[in-house]
Design an enzyme around this catalytic site. Structure first.
Site, PDB file in Angstrom:
ATOM      1  N   SER B 139       4.107  -6.824  12.683  1.00 46.23           N
ATOM      2  CA  SER B 139       3.291  -6.414  11.630  1.00 46.23           C
ATOM      3  C   SER B 139       2.189  -6.902  11.259  1.00 46.23           C
ATOM      4  O   SER B 139       0.964  -7.067  12.066  1.00 46.23           O
ATOM      5  CB  SER B 139       4.456  -6.087  10.537  1.00 46.23           C
ATOM      6  OG  SER B 139       3.977  -5.541   9.401  1.00 46.23           O
ATOM      7  N   GLU B 157      -3.429  10.053   5.736  1.00 42.37           N
ATOM      8  CA  GLU B 157      -4.426  11.119   5.371  1.00 42.37           C
ATOM      9  C   GLU B 157      -5.629  10.707   6.542  1.00 42.37           C
ATOM     10  O   GLU B 157      -5.575   9.695   7.168  1.00 42.37           O
ATOM     11  CB  GLU B 157      -4.834  11.075   4.079  1.00 42.37           C
ATOM     12  CG  GLU B 157      -5.459   9.854   3.439  1.00 42.37           C
ATOM     13  CD  GLU B 157      -5.972  10.021   2.167  1.00 42.37           C
ATOM     14  OE1 GLU B 157      -7.467  10.146   2.027  1.00 42.37           O
ATOM     15  OE2 GLU B 157      -5.365   9.661   1.350  1.00 42.37           O
ATOM     16  N   HIS B 181       3.094  -0.351  12.436  1.00 41.08           N
ATOM     17  CA  HIS B 181       4.051   0.773  11.739  1.00 41.08           C
ATOM     18  C   HIS B 181       3.091   2.053  12.058  1.00 41.08           C
ATOM     19  O   HIS B 181       2.848   2.859  11.077  1.00 41.08           O
ATOM     20  CB  HIS B 181       3.959   0.366  10.393  1.00 41.08           C
ATOM     21  CG  HIS B 181       4.430  -0.899   9.834  1.00 41.08           C
ATOM     22  ND1 HIS B 181       5.849  -1.138   9.711  1.00 41.08           N
ATOM     23  CD2 HIS B 181       3.952  -2.023   9.605  1.00 41.08           C
ATOM     24  CE1 HIS B 181       6.164  -2.260   9.609  1.00 41.08           C
ATOM     25  NE2 HIS B 181       5.208  -2.939   9.356  1.00 41.08           N
TER      26      HIS B 181
END
Lengths: 278, 278
Positions: B139, B157, B181
């Protein structure tokens, strides 16, 4: 459904009108860039708004009625279809008399095709398109326009082989697979899965408040605030889609990807974007 | 931060060890494909798990301690760093003595670089890498490995020009931008934005429970249950990133995209995938 496809093969889908294919959540008040384009194309004729995709259509029509009237459309007609038998009724057919545009609201794309596919109402809609009218659809109404449409597939994860459900669509546009709510729901994975199945299909992912306006099935122009992702699998050198277990993540190499925004155009025959001229 | 970059330019990042760069949420019990690969590379030496990225590191170390011991690692050392001054202390430096691996947990990548960049602890970690050790990060710990790292940008988006925050990273791997992710948080838009800024950078988006194991900074192999998306901007023919308003959606044409899954390899120098041989 087989019969519907055969019919389409005998009489290839008409290419005289315009399609406005919307990724969902287009503005219904304020600037309304997309609905304004629908209104412009409808011109003086009535537009028929059909809520066939929705299990609970209440309220949908009123939103579009208000929006289209504000945008200068003279007549906005509601066509609610709850059962397949209604699609042969004179009453429903009369709603389409003289219409220069038809708008499919969101909901479930299988409701659109199972209720309307190969029915008198659908034939009438195809006539409107053939005569130069505009057929618009948002969300489920966008997906349903394809020959083969995406029905279901996981969002927000990479595509797993076998994790995609497709069905025969209305066939208004050929050789493409449309997906909607595209960036917002993280649907790149499933569109890549659809293209991997058969790279003959160009994948078109449309964001919310974003649309493509398709001319003669040959070219489209992007409208609205988001982006349109075009996934071209023609040059793909490898994919594992036919080889691996169903729970395996997809591998696919050498996909071509274009991201288009407002004002950009795309030539569907040559599969090439044009420079933004907005 | 400027000084850190200069130092890196004077002494190019070492390329003798392995990097294991993880997209987050790797399995910490059960099969543990990814942590098992970290453990295998650590061999007989201790691994140091640093929770520097986290504001609330409690509990993180215990998970990794249990996992790595189950996987046969003989010694698992905790290195919690709360302030930058701690990174010069003899006490912290001693924790790294003899270590053959360092693992960066998740959290905030700016905590990693602001606390550790250009410090004695970081020099010691670079030494471990130079001597053939493994540096792993998940991460935030994955993003921080780049020269220039992605810090923030909207997910779910399409990319809007100006909507991306980058910062100098640890510089363990060159010429790539890592995002994590990836499918789960719908981050294709922001990775495309990063690549549009400078197509010299190869974009690498790593899903959760998925990792790349990088050898000599020249080649990587994919491990785990998800996919790795590689975004190559070399052939891009147009983007509007330097032209348009900040709230405008990105246009970018002719991006090459590869999706890789478990067992697939990628040549970072030639920018080419290899066939899956798992």
């Amino acid at each position: 459904m087989a019969k519907q496809i055969e019919d389409q093969e005998e009489a290839p889908a008409p290419r005289q009108g315009a399609l406005i294919i919307i990724g969902g959540h287009e503005q219904r008040e304020g600037r309304m860039t997309i609905l304004n384009e629908v209104a412009r194309r409808v011109g003086d004729g009535p537009i028929v708004v059909t809520t066939v995709a929705s299990h609970q259509p209440e309220g949908y029509f009123e939103q579009y009625d208000r929006a289209f009237r504000e945008l200068g459309v003279k007549e906005v007609v509601e066509m609610d279809i709850r059962t397949r038998t209604e699609t042969s009724s004179e009453e429903k057919l009369r709603l389409l008399d003289g219409a220069t545009g038809v708008f499919f609201t969101g909901g479930d794309q299988l409701r659109i095709t199972s209720q309307m596919g190969d029915t008198p109402v659908m034939s009438r809609i195809l006539d409107i398109y053939r005569k130069g009218g505009v057929i618009a659809g948002t969300s489920a109404g966008a997906s349903a326009m394809c020959e083969t449409m995406l029905v279901k597939g996981t969002s927000r994860e990479s595509y797993r082989i076998g994790d995609l459900y497709m069905a025969p669509g209305l066939g208004l546009i050929q050789d493409v697979i449309i997906d909607q709510h595209f960036a917002e729901r993280g649907r790149m994975g499933r569109l890549l899965g659809a293209v991997a199945q058969n790279p003959r299909m160009l994948g078109i992912g449309i964001d919310e408040d974003t649309a493509i306006s398709v001319e003669n099935g040959e070219e489209f122009r992007v409208l609205g605030s988001g982006a349109v992702s075009v996934v071209d699998g023609e040059g793909v050198t490898y994919s594992n889609i036919a080889e691996e277990r169903e729970d395996r993540a997809l591998s696919i190499y050498d996909v071509k990807l274009h991201i288009l925004s407002h004002g950009d155009s795309f030539d569907l025959l040559r599969r090439r974007p044009h420079l933004n001229d907005s």
